[in-house]
Design a protein around this motif. Structure first.
Motif, short mmCIF file in Angstrom:
data_model
loop_
_atom_site.label_atom_id
_atom_site.label_comp_id
_atom_site.label_asym_id
_atom_site.label_seq_id
_atom_site.Cartn_x
_atom_site.Cartn_y
_atom_site.Cartn_z
N PHE A 87 0.87 -1.30 -0.09
CA PHE A 87 -0.14 0.09 -0.43
C PHE A 87 0.68 1.14 -0.33
CE2 PHE A 87 -2.29 3.55 1.59
CZ PHE A 87 -4.01 3.32 0.84
N LYS A 88 1.95 1.13 0.53
CA LYS A 88 3.02 2.16 0.96
C LYS A 88 3.65 2.52 -0.63
CE LYS A 88 4.35 2.48 5.94
NZ LYS A 88 5.34 1.69 6.87
N ILE A 89 3.52 2.15 -1.26
CA ILE A 89 4.64 2.01 -2.58
C ILE A 89 3.47 2.36 -3.36
CG2 ILE A 89 5.24 0.03 -4.65
CD1 ILE A 89 6.73 -1.10 -2.45
N GLY A 143 2.92 6.08 -3.04
CA GLY A 143 3.87 6.32 -2.45
C GLY A 143 3.81 6.66 -4.81
N LEU A 144 4.05 5.89 -5.83
CA LEU A 144 3.97 6.12 -6.89
C LEU A 144 2.19 6.81 -7.55
CD1 LEU A 144 4.82 2.27 -8.32
CD2 LEU A 144 5.75 4.20 -8.25
N SER A 202 2.29 14.74 -8.64
CA SER A 202 3.34 15.26 -8.57
C SER A 202 4.05 15.93 -9.65
CB SER A 202 4.47 15.68 -7.39
OG SER A 202 5.09 14.53 -8.06
N LEU A 203 4.22 15.30 -10.89
CA LEU A 203 4.81 15.14 -12.22
C LEU A 203 3.98 15.82 -12.90
CD1 LEU A 203 6.94 11.75 -12.80
CD2 LEU A 203 7.62 13.86 -11.80
N GLN A 204 3.23 16.18 -12.87
CA GLN A 204 1.39 16.11 -13.39
C GLN A 204 1.93 18.05 -14.11
OE1 GLN A 204 0.32 14.14 -16.49
NE2 GLN A 204 1.50 12.85 -14.61
N TYR A 205 2.04 18.78 -12.72
CA TYR A 205 2.28 20.01 -12.13
C TYR A 205 3.34 20.32 -12.37
CZ TYR A 205 -2.18 18.69 -11.57
OH TYR A 205 -3.64 17.71 -11.43
#
Length: 283
Positions: free
Chosen positions: A249-251, A254-255, A261-264
């Motif tokens: 779930f953490k992975i 995180g993904l 975040s990369l979209q912006y």
């Protein structure tokens, strides 16, 4: 024998029997049902993704609100208990200190605390200290500095803030081999990533995974075993349903955060521009 061969060659072809209208209708219904099943599957996948993203955002907001409420109480209690009791400027200073600390505490609602914003707040605190009129002001500023440091340490423990030096140290300690083996390689396959996303909030059976991924038998079992060996999912019991682990779930979380975040990011926005925009020269 030659005559029979000629007769066979010259015989007219037998007419093709017309297709049964009922079979044509059944085939059309089957095709329509397949299309409907595909559409429903797409809607369910989209709905699951929205539910996952909404749940992550709600959890983050609830956690941040609880932390922020605690910090505000800590500010009020600390200032009331440890500031100089008899001082003509106490209320003015208390108001300024509380405003600065509450502004700094508000940074915990961000997914990542910008060091520039934190440095600005530190500089404002130093400006207030330089303008202090009395020697006994040190007692008040000592309490404010202590509260400020507690907030920064909390941000570190929440893993939403690290100074530039700390970030460099974190990167130097990164074990690339373990990262590839335990995190990146298990989720590098699209079917395995679909499996992981499917069990984010509910258990799934082997047949459900088969429908989701389109894999059958040994092929599907290979990917499930890969995720189990990596500790991302587990099977409740022999021939039982599968569920996600805390590590898985953490992975996945995180993904999702990384992709969002990369979209912006400036690089992403720049890459999406069409050639020739803003005076760009198209070769």
């Amino acid at each position: 024998m030659k005559d029979s061969g000629r007769k066979k060659e010259n015989s007219p072809e037998s007419p093709v029997a017309p297709e049964d209208p009922e079979m044509v209708e059944i085939k059309a219904i089957r095709d329509k049902l397949c299309d409907m099943h595909s559409d429903i599957k797409k809607v369910m996948e989209y709905s699951n993704r929205l539910r996952f993203e909404t749940a992550m955002e709600c959890s983050r907001q609830e956690y941040s609100n609880a932390i922020l409420s605690h910090l505000h109480e800590d500010i009020d209690t600390g200032l009331e208990r440890n500031m100089v009791k008899k001082c003509p400027e106490k209320e003015n200073c208390r108001s300024s200190f509380a405003a600065l600390l509450q502004k700094n505490a508000g940074l915990v609602k961000q997914g990542r605390v910008d060091e520039v914003l934190l440095s600005d707040n530190r500089e404002k605190l130093e400006e207030l200290r330089c303008g202090a009129p009395y020697s006994k002001c040190d007692q008040c500023f000592s309490e404010v500095s202590s509260l400020f440091t507690k907030q920064v340490n909390l941000m570190r423990s929440m893993r939403i803030y690290a100074s530039n030096q700390e970030q460099k140290a974190d990167l130097s300690a990164l074990e690339t081999g373990a990262l590839m083996r335990e995190v990146l390689e298990p989720v590098s396959n699209p079917q395995r990533l679909e499996i992981l996303r499917a069990v984010a909030f509910e258990t799934k059976s082997f047949s459900a995974f088969s429908e989701i991924t389109g894999l059958r038998g040994g092929n599907l079992l290979f990917h499930l075993q890969k995720l189990m060996d990596s500790g991302l999912i587990l099977q409740q019991h022999e021939r039982g349903d599968y569920m996600i682990t805390e590590k898985g779930f953490k992975i996945l979380q995180g993904l999702n955060g990384l992709y969002s975040s990369l979209q912006y990011s400036p690089l992403q926005i720049s890459a999406e521009k069409t050639p020739g925009e803003k005076g760009e020269i198209r070769v």
